[in-house]
Design a protein around this motif. Structure first.
Motif, PDB file in Angstrom:
ATOM      1  N   LYS A 398       0.698  -1.088  -0.004  1.00  0.00           N
ATOM      2  CA  LYS A 398       0.070  -0.014  -0.002  1.00  0.00           C
ATOM      3  C   LYS A 398       1.018   1.220  -0.129  1.00  0.00           C
ATOM      4  O   LYS A 398       0.651   2.392  -0.605  1.00  0.00           O
ATOM      5  N   GLN A 399       1.720   1.256   0.789  1.00  0.00           N
ATOM      6  CA  GLN A 399       2.666   2.543   0.903  1.00  0.00           C
ATOM      7  C   GLN A 399       3.428   2.971  -0.308  1.00  0.00           C
ATOM      8  O   GLN A 399       3.726   3.846  -0.773  1.00  0.00           O
ATOM      9  N   THR A 400       3.828   1.685  -1.097  1.00  0.00           N
ATOM     10  CA  THR A 400       4.554   1.843  -2.157  1.00  0.00           C
ATOM     11  C   THR A 400       3.881   1.744  -3.502  1.00  0.00           C
ATOM     12  O   THR A 400       4.626   1.881  -4.653  1.00  0.00           O
ATOM     13  N   ASN A 401       2.593   1.581  -3.567  1.00  0.00           N
ATOM     14  CA  ASN A 401       1.803   1.335  -4.729  1.00  0.00           C
ATOM     15  C   ASN A 401       2.232   0.234  -5.690  1.00  0.00           C
ATOM     16  O   ASN A 401       2.281   0.420  -6.724  1.00  0.00           O
ATOM     17  N   GLN A 402       2.680  -0.728  -5.113  1.00  0.00           N
ATOM     18  CA  GLN A 402       3.125  -1.925  -5.593  1.00  0.00           C
ATOM     19  C   GLN A 402       2.115  -3.160  -5.391  1.00  0.00           C
ATOM     20  O   GLN A 402       1.312  -3.064  -4.434  1.00  0.00           O
ATOM     21  N   LYS A 403       2.337  -4.378  -6.110  1.00  0.00           N
ATOM     22  CA  LYS A 403       1.483  -5.282  -6.109  1.00  0.00           C
ATOM     23  C   LYS A 403       1.967  -5.968  -4.773  1.00  0.00           C
ATOM     24  O   LYS A 403       3.146  -6.195  -4.471  1.00  0.00           O
ATOM     25  N   VAL A 404       1.255  -6.736  -4.103  1.00  0.00           N
ATOM     26  CA  VAL A 404       1.516  -7.580  -2.777  1.00  0.00           C
ATOM     27  C   VAL A 404       2.507  -8.653  -3.206  1.00  0.00           C
ATOM     28  O   VAL A 404       3.539  -8.612  -2.627  1.00  0.00           O
ATOM     29  N   GLU A 405       2.172  -9.362  -4.602  1.00  0.00           N
ATOM     30  CA  GLU A 405       2.983 -10.318  -4.738  1.00  0.00           C
ATOM     31  C   GLU A 405       4.467 -10.019  -5.235  1.00  0.00           C
ATOM     32  O   GLU A 405       5.563 -10.492  -5.094  1.00  0.00           O
ATOM     33  N   ASP A 406       4.755  -8.584  -5.673  1.00  0.00           N
ATOM     34  CA  ASP A 406       5.918  -8.272  -5.919  1.00  0.00           C
ATOM     35  C   ASP A 406       6.627  -7.898  -4.705  1.00  0.00           C
ATOM     36  O   ASP A 406       7.811  -8.395  -4.659  1.00  0.00           O
ATOM     37  N   ILE A 407       6.189  -7.532  -3.840  1.00  0.00           N
ATOM     38  CA  ILE A 407       6.841  -7.112  -2.612  1.00  0.00           C
ATOM     39  C   ILE A 407       7.295  -8.283  -1.954  1.00  0.00           C
ATOM     40  O   ILE A 407       8.547  -8.448  -1.366  1.00  0.00           O
ATOM     41  N   GLN A 408       6.520  -9.200  -1.904  1.00  0.00           N
ATOM     42  CA  GLN A 408       6.729 -10.576  -1.376  1.00  0.00           C
ATOM     43  C   GLN A 408       7.801 -11.293  -2.115  1.00  0.00           C
ATOM     44  O   GLN A 408       8.822 -11.885  -1.359  1.00  0.00           O
ATOM     45  N   LYS A 409       7.714 -11.369  -3.364  1.00  0.00           N
ATOM     46  CA  LYS A 409       8.903 -11.779  -3.935  1.00  0.00           C
ATOM     47  C   LYS A 409      10.216 -11.273  -3.735  1.00  0.00           C
ATOM     48  O   LYS A 409      10.976 -11.903  -3.833  1.00  0.00           O
ATOM     49  N   ARG A 410      10.057  -9.757  -3.913  1.00  0.00           N
ATOM     50  CA  ARG A 410      11.539  -9.231  -3.738  1.00  0.00           C
ATOM     51  C   ARG A 410      12.002  -9.414  -2.106  1.00  0.00           C
ATOM     52  O   ARG A 410      13.233  -9.483  -1.993  1.00  0.00           O
ATOM     53  N   ILE A 411      11.209  -9.545  -1.117  1.00  0.00           N
ATOM     54  CA  ILE A 411      11.797  -9.810   0.265  1.00  0.00           C
ATOM     55  C   ILE A 411      12.214 -11.229   0.350  1.00  0.00           C
ATOM     56  O   ILE A 411      12.989 -11.457   0.648  1.00  0.00           O
ATOM     57  N   MET A 412      11.272 -12.123  -0.162  1.00  0.00           N
ATOM     58  CA  MET A 412      11.649 -13.387  -0.165  1.00  0.00           C
ATOM     59  C   MET A 412      12.721 -13.997  -1.055  1.00  0.00           C
ATOM     60  O   MET A 412      13.728 -14.893  -0.422  1.00  0.00           O
ATOM     61  N   SER A 413      13.240 -13.234  -2.047  1.00  0.00           N
ATOM     62  CA  SER A 413      14.348 -13.463  -2.726  1.00  0.00           C
ATOM     63  C   SER A 413      15.718 -13.253  -2.013  1.00  0.00           C
ATOM     64  O   SER A 413      16.941 -13.772  -2.448  1.00  0.00           O
ATOM     65  N   ASN A 414      15.775 -12.286  -1.231  1.00  0.00           N
ATOM     66  CA  ASN A 414      16.860 -12.048  -0.308  1.00  0.00           C
ATOM     67  C   ASN A 414      16.703 -12.420   0.832  1.00  0.00           C
ATOM     68  O   ASN A 414      16.146 -11.923   1.778  1.00  0.00           O
ATOM     69  N   PRO A 415      17.499 -13.613   1.479  1.00  0.00           N
ATOM     70  CA  PRO A 415      17.447 -13.944   2.616  1.00  0.00           C
ATOM     71  C   PRO A 415      17.706 -12.756   3.913  1.00  0.00           C
ATOM     72  O   PRO A 415      17.092 -12.610   4.766  1.00  0.00           O
ATOM     73  N   ASP A 416      18.642 -11.814   3.277  1.00  0.00           N
ATOM     74  CA  ASP A 416      19.004 -10.817   4.225  1.00  0.00           C
ATOM     75  C   ASP A 416      17.841  -9.934   4.599  1.00  0.00           C
ATOM     76  O   ASP A 416      17.388  -9.696   5.706  1.00  0.00           O
ATOM     77  N   SER A 417      16.997  -9.456   3.706  1.00  0.00           N
ATOM     78  CA  SER A 417      16.128  -8.659   3.886  1.00  0.00           C
ATOM     79  C   SER A 417      14.674  -9.471   4.301  1.00  0.00           C
ATOM     80  O   SER A 417      13.828  -8.681   5.186  1.00  0.00           O
ATOM     81  N   LEU A 418      14.606 -10.381   4.313  1.00  0.00           N
ATOM     82  CA  LEU A 418      13.677 -11.542   4.710  1.00  0.00           C
ATOM     83  C   LEU A 418      13.752 -11.389   6.483  1.00  0.00           C
ATOM     84  O   LEU A 418      13.008 -11.289   7.098  1.00  0.00           O
ATOM     85  N   ASN A 419      15.151 -11.636   6.566  1.00  0.00           N
ATOM     86  CA  ASN A 419      15.649 -11.621   8.085  1.00  0.00           C
ATOM     87  C   ASN A 419      15.097 -10.283   8.809  1.00  0.00           C
ATOM     88  O   ASN A 419      14.728 -10.312   9.789  1.00  0.00           O
ATOM     89  N   GLN A 420      15.690  -9.150   8.049  1.00  0.00           N
ATOM     90  CA  GLN A 420      15.360  -7.944   8.414  1.00  0.00           C
ATOM     91  C   GLN A 420      13.783  -7.745   8.644  1.00  0.00           C
ATOM     92  O   GLN A 420      13.525  -7.004   9.605  1.00  0.00           O
ATOM     93  N   THR A 421      12.976  -7.982   7.774  1.00  0.00           N
ATOM     94  CA  THR A 421      11.737  -8.013   7.689  1.00  0.00           C
ATOM     95  C   THR A 421      10.925  -8.543   9.025  1.00  0.00           C
ATOM     96  O   THR A 421      10.423  -8.018  10.019  1.00  0.00           O
ATOM     97  N   THR A 422      11.467  -9.732   9.325  1.00  0.00           N
ATOM     98  CA  THR A 422      10.874 -10.576  10.488  1.00  0.00           C
ATOM     99  C   THR A 422      11.635  -9.943  11.579  1.00  0.00           C
ATOM    100  O   THR A 422      10.497  -9.699  12.574  1.00  0.00           O
ATOM    101  N   THR A 423      12.617  -9.520  11.763  1.00  0.00           N
ATOM    102  CA  THR A 423      13.239  -8.674  12.939  1.00  0.00           C
ATOM    103  C   THR A 423      12.285  -7.504  13.355  1.00  0.00           C
ATOM    104  O   THR A 423      11.927  -7.069  14.307  1.00  0.00           O
TER     105      THR A 423
END
Lengths: 450, 95
Positions: A398-423
């Motif tokens: 919602k904040q970035t005006n992108q599709k939920v799937e895109d965001i999910q893909k972007r975060i999931m594809s990078n273990p570092d950012s996934l880690n950061q998000t969960t943190t």
């Protein structure tokens, strides 16, 4: 399994692990049996090659993956048994692999950073002074006025009317610095309302008293950083406060029209147009809105205080690997923001090397806070659920005006950012927990003096 | 016949490895014209081992067809040589 722990530094441990002989042999034999099925050798039917022959052909050292897995497994078991909680990437010492033998136990060591022990004891029932937000009449009136102004009508003032506060002016202007016209500081038929403070500081005030049709000049002190495009980015730019003198700009202004907004009476009709049934309901809605807004602000402020207090109590230095990860993440985030705003990295004046040094302090501060929150989460059994993750994706989308799937893909594809998000989510949840366990001492907001 | 002409190559096969572990037999492909005595001499000299027995066998060429033409592969001589207990030839030890 045998293991022992060496304490290298306060938050650094060395795990020496020995994998027993039988286990090594069993694994190796299994691997050869599997290989036998897949390998072709002249003179032998598939799967019937004697292991002795196979061992000569395929040396054990080539089963790198097998030993990696084996070590990983034993490492995790050792972690479980010792109760160490690692953070960052462990360093596994591979030298033992060179002269591995089938009939000998495998010895290896792992150097890892661990999470600090929970030292923060009193995170429950923290005492804070909480401002009891009161919506003052003045604030209420201002908001109401804004609502009304949407339904107001503009009246053109006669030519001899001098501009006052809250008047709406139509102007042409052009800014000059040292007699050079400024880029982006030029407009024709520009409408502004005096007092809204949308222009540079002092710009609007100097328009007061002029009449329609006049042409004149005003001088304005430019804010630091005025010509840097990076203003659009919310992060402080490293090195931004260097070499910025007070620049004075001259604006040539042609005042074309002066208008005044006349506010209508609050009537049932206007309330209806705003989507409410009665005038009272509209009033109540505005009040509730303001109240919520204030409460939220107060909550944010207290949470920030909590964070600061946690960092203060948490006097252990976070491990280097974690700090580096945080800095990297900050820089990545910055780059992403720059890319999102449609700029090229080179044009933005952003220098990652500089940022690495300047943000270090901030990164240490953040990591300390995160680690404190994490240790509390551990103690309170707070976990991130799938639902939380999905909620976060939606919010980001919602904040970035992108599709939920895109965001999910972007975060999931990078273990570092996934880690950061969960943190981050874990931090928020823990923060909410602490917040709801705080003791508040309420005090009334003092009416703003004026 | 020169001893280096007698032995063509060692044979490493599934059956061969079984025989090796059962009775210390090693197997070779040898010259068609070599006899058991020559084979014994050659193995003993080249590999520096002592030979107990030599069995030989002529492996008949198998029929092969290539399109409409038929033919057969060459026949060859196989020699199974039993070594004295404890003697061994390195090339057979797990290839």
């Amino acid at each position: 399994m045998e293991y022992d722990v060496e304490e290298l530094e306060e938050l650094k441990r060395k795990l020496n692990i020995t994998i027993p002989e039988e286990e090594v042999t069993r694994r190796v034999n299994d691997a050869y049996r599997k290989l036998n099925q897949e390998m072709k050798m002249p003179g032998f039917r598939p799967g019937k090659i004697p292991q002795k022959v196979l061992e000569k052909q395929v040396p054990m050292q080539s089963f790198g993956q097998l030993f990696q897995d084996l070590m990983q497994e034993y490492y995790e078991e050792a972690l479980h048994k010792t109760g160490l909680r690692p953070t960052g990437q462990p360093e596994i010492d591979h030298t033992g692999l060179q002269d591995i033998k089938k009939n000998e136990p495998l010895k290896f060591s792992v150097i890892l950073d661990i999470k600090p022990e929970l030292k923060i004891k009193n995170y429950k029932g923290l005492k804070f002074k909480k401002k009891e937000a009161v919506v003052s009449d003045k604030e209420f009136e201002e908001t109401l006025e804004k609502v009304l102004s949407r339904h107001g009508s503009l009246e053109l003032m006669p030519a001899d009317h001098a501009a006052e506060k809250w008047d709406i002016l139509k102007i042409d202007f052009q800014g000059f610095v040292e007699d050079q016209p400024m880029e982006n500081e030029k407009a024709d038929d520009f409408e502004l309302r005096i007092g809204e403070k949308k222009m540079l500081d002092g710009f609007e005030d100097q328009l007061i008293g002029h009449k329609a049709g006049e042409e004149f000049e005003i001088k304005v002190i430019l804010p630091p950083n005025w010509n840097k495009k990076t203003q659009r980015i919310s992060f402080p730019i490293p090195g931004a406060d260097e070499e910025q003198a007070d620049d004075r700009a001259t604006f040539k202004i042609k005042l074309k029209e002066v208008k005044q907004l006349s506010l209508p009476e609050l009537t049932a009709e206007i309330a209806k147009r705003e989507g409410f049934d009665t005038v009272d309901e509209l009033r109540r809605a505005i009040k509730v809105d303001l109240q919520n807004h204030k409460d939220q602000q107060e909550e944010l402020k207290i949470k920030e205080d909590i964070f600061n207090r946690l960092v203060k109590e948490f006097d252990t230095m976070p491990p280097e690997s974690v700090i580096e990860r945080e800095i990297k993440f900050m820089i990545e985030g910055m780059k992403y923001q720059i890319a999102q705003s449609g700029m090229k990295l080179e044009d933005s004046g952003f220098e990652p090397e500089k940022a690495e040094k300047e943000w270090r302090e901030k990164a240490i501060f953040n990591t300390k806070g995160y680690m404190a929150l994490e240790s509390i989460a551990q103690a309170e059994n707070i976990h991130v659920t799938q639902q939380d993750m999905e909620g976060e994706y939606e919010l980001l989308a919602k904040q970035t005006n992108q599709k939920v799937e895109d965001i999910q893909k972007r975060i999931m594809s990078n273990p570092d950012s996934l880690n950061q998000t969960t943190t981050k989510i874990l931090g928020q949840k823990t923060m909410n927990f602490i917040y709801s366990n705080c003791e508040f001492e309420f005090y009334k907001e003092e009416p703003p003096k004026e | 016949m020169d001893i280096y002409q007698v032995i063509d190559k060692p044979l490493v096969t599934e059956k061969g490895t079984t025989m090796l572990s059962d009775g210390n037999w090693v197997t070779f492909k040898v010259n068609m014209d070599a006899n058991k005595i020559q084979i014994r001499e050659a193995v003993q000299k080249i590999f520096n081992v002592s030979v107990l027995r030599v069995n030989t066998q002529i492996v008949r060429g198998t029929r092969r067809r290539f399109g409409r033409t038929t033919g057969h592969t060459k026949a060859w001589k196989k020699a199974m040589v039993q070594l004295k207990e404890g003697d061994k030839i390195e090339i057979f030890e797990g290839v």
